[in-house]
Design an enzyme around this catalytic site. Structure first.
Site, PDB file in Angstrom:
ATOM      1  N   ALA A   1       0.848  -1.188   0.000  1.00 60.27           N
ATOM      2  CA  ALA A   1       0.000   0.000   0.000  1.00 60.27           C
ATOM      3  C   ALA A   1       0.885   1.239   0.000  1.00 60.27           C
ATOM      4  CB  ALA A   1      -0.905  -0.006   1.225  1.00 60.27           C
TER       5      ALA A   1
ATOM      6  N   GLY B   1      -0.574  -5.070   1.094  1.00 56.76           N
ATOM      7  CA  GLY B   1      -1.838  -4.984   0.372  1.00 56.76           C
ATOM      8  C   GLY B   1      -1.819  -5.708  -0.956  1.00 56.76           C
TER       9      GLY B   1
ATOM     10  N   GLU C   1      -2.510  -9.254  -0.123  1.00 58.52           N
ATOM     11  CA  GLU C   1      -3.918  -9.305   0.274  1.00 58.52           C
ATOM     12  C   GLU C   1      -4.833  -9.267  -0.948  1.00 58.52           C
ATOM     13  OE1 GLU C   1      -4.290  -7.339   4.611  1.00 58.52           O
ATOM     14  OE2 GLU C   1      -3.295  -6.064   3.136  1.00 58.52           O
TER      15      GLU C   1
ATOM     16  N   GLU D   1       3.663  -5.920   7.499  1.00 59.38           N
ATOM     17  CA  GLU D   1       3.069  -4.791   8.213  1.00 59.38           C
ATOM     18  C   GLU D   1       3.592  -4.596   9.633  1.00 59.38           C
ATOM     19  OE1 GLU D   1       0.021  -5.691   4.994  1.00 59.38           O
ATOM     20  OE2 GLU D   1       1.448  -6.798   6.225  1.00 59.38           O
TER      21      GLU D   1
END
Length: 260
Positions: free
Chosen positions: A66, A112, A115, A135
């Site tokens: 991200a 992300g 994900e 993360e």
């Protein structure tokens, strides 16, 4: 529709959605998430689109994570809202998409990015792919379904290790963990994924939509997956695809499914 951060191309009933931010290693920001939502929404209503292949531009990254600069100064409430919006617009939307979504992981799939790949119905990786959820090294946890989908796919112990260590695994490890279904060379990745899409296109997309619902139901708390399967099985008997499929089988010919 024109997009700034993604490329969309339809060919032979396959829609190719490519995250296209190579200077940022295709990192997800709010605008990219919104554009992906719009592209998937259009694909949902487009009868010409049967299968979606999701990938990243270039040879370095699927999605390298991200865009941290967008939320570095968020409050707890803003962080929770960011995750909720992302789930609704993209990650849960893709996971429950009624048409097959295959992630062609062509490099880094981190945070992300992993994900998003896990939200797809299954994954094919190139040999140079690297995957991980780093993360906790930033003082946060995966917020777009990573803790849930990774443990569902690879098991609790491996998910705990991957998330706690913030480490990356390579494509072959990902294959051993069942995180990806296949590993190919970088050059063969899209061609191999297209062949899988072609096999899917031989079958009833109406039935596949029901199967997606039934499989996903087994991972939802408080939902009886067997009950969902029985309901979807029964509904199939009222479709034109069922009539065509059974007729073709009994008459020893190839089925031509109308998609109804």
């Amino acid at each position: 529709m024109s997009y700034q951060n993604i490329l969309v191309e339809e060919e032979n009933e396959i829609l190719y959605i490519t995250i296209d931010r190579p200077s940022k290693l295709n990192a997800l920001n709010r605008d990219t998430i919104q554009e992906l939502h719009e592209a998937f929404s259009e694909a949902k209503d487009d009868n010409e689109v049967k299968v979606i292949i999701l990938t990243g531009s270039g040879e370095k990254a699927f999605v390298a994570g991200a865009d941290i600069s967008e939320f570095a100064d968020f409050s707890p409430e803003e962080g929770k809202q960011l995750a909720a919006e992302g789930h609704a617009k993209l990650f849960d939307f893709v996971a429950n998409f009624p048409k097959p979504v295959i992630a062609a992981v062509n490099g880094f799939a981190l945070g992300g990015g992993l994900e998003l790949a896990m939200a797809a119905h299954f994954r094919v990786a190139s040999e140079n792919a690297k995957m991980g959820l780093p993360e906790v090294s930033l003082g946060v946890i995966p917020g777009y379904g990573g803790t849930q989908r990774l443990s569902q796919i690879v098991g609790k112990g491996r998910a705990m290790e991957m998330i706690m260590t913030a480490g990356m695994i390579d494509a072959n490890q990902a294959l051993q963990y069942n995180l990806v279904n296949h590993v190919t060379t970088q050059e063969e990745l899209l061609e191999f994924t297209e062949k899988l899409a072609g096999k899917i296109l031989n079958n009833s997309l109406v039935a596949i939509e029901g199967a997606i619902k039934a499989i996903n139901a087994s991972y939802e708390k408080g939902v009886n997956g067997f009950e969902v399967e029985m309901n979807e099985f029964g509904k199939a008997f009222g479709t034109e695809d069922f009539k065509e499929g059974t007729s073709a089988f009994l008459n020893k010919r190839k089925a031509e499914f109308p998609g109804k």
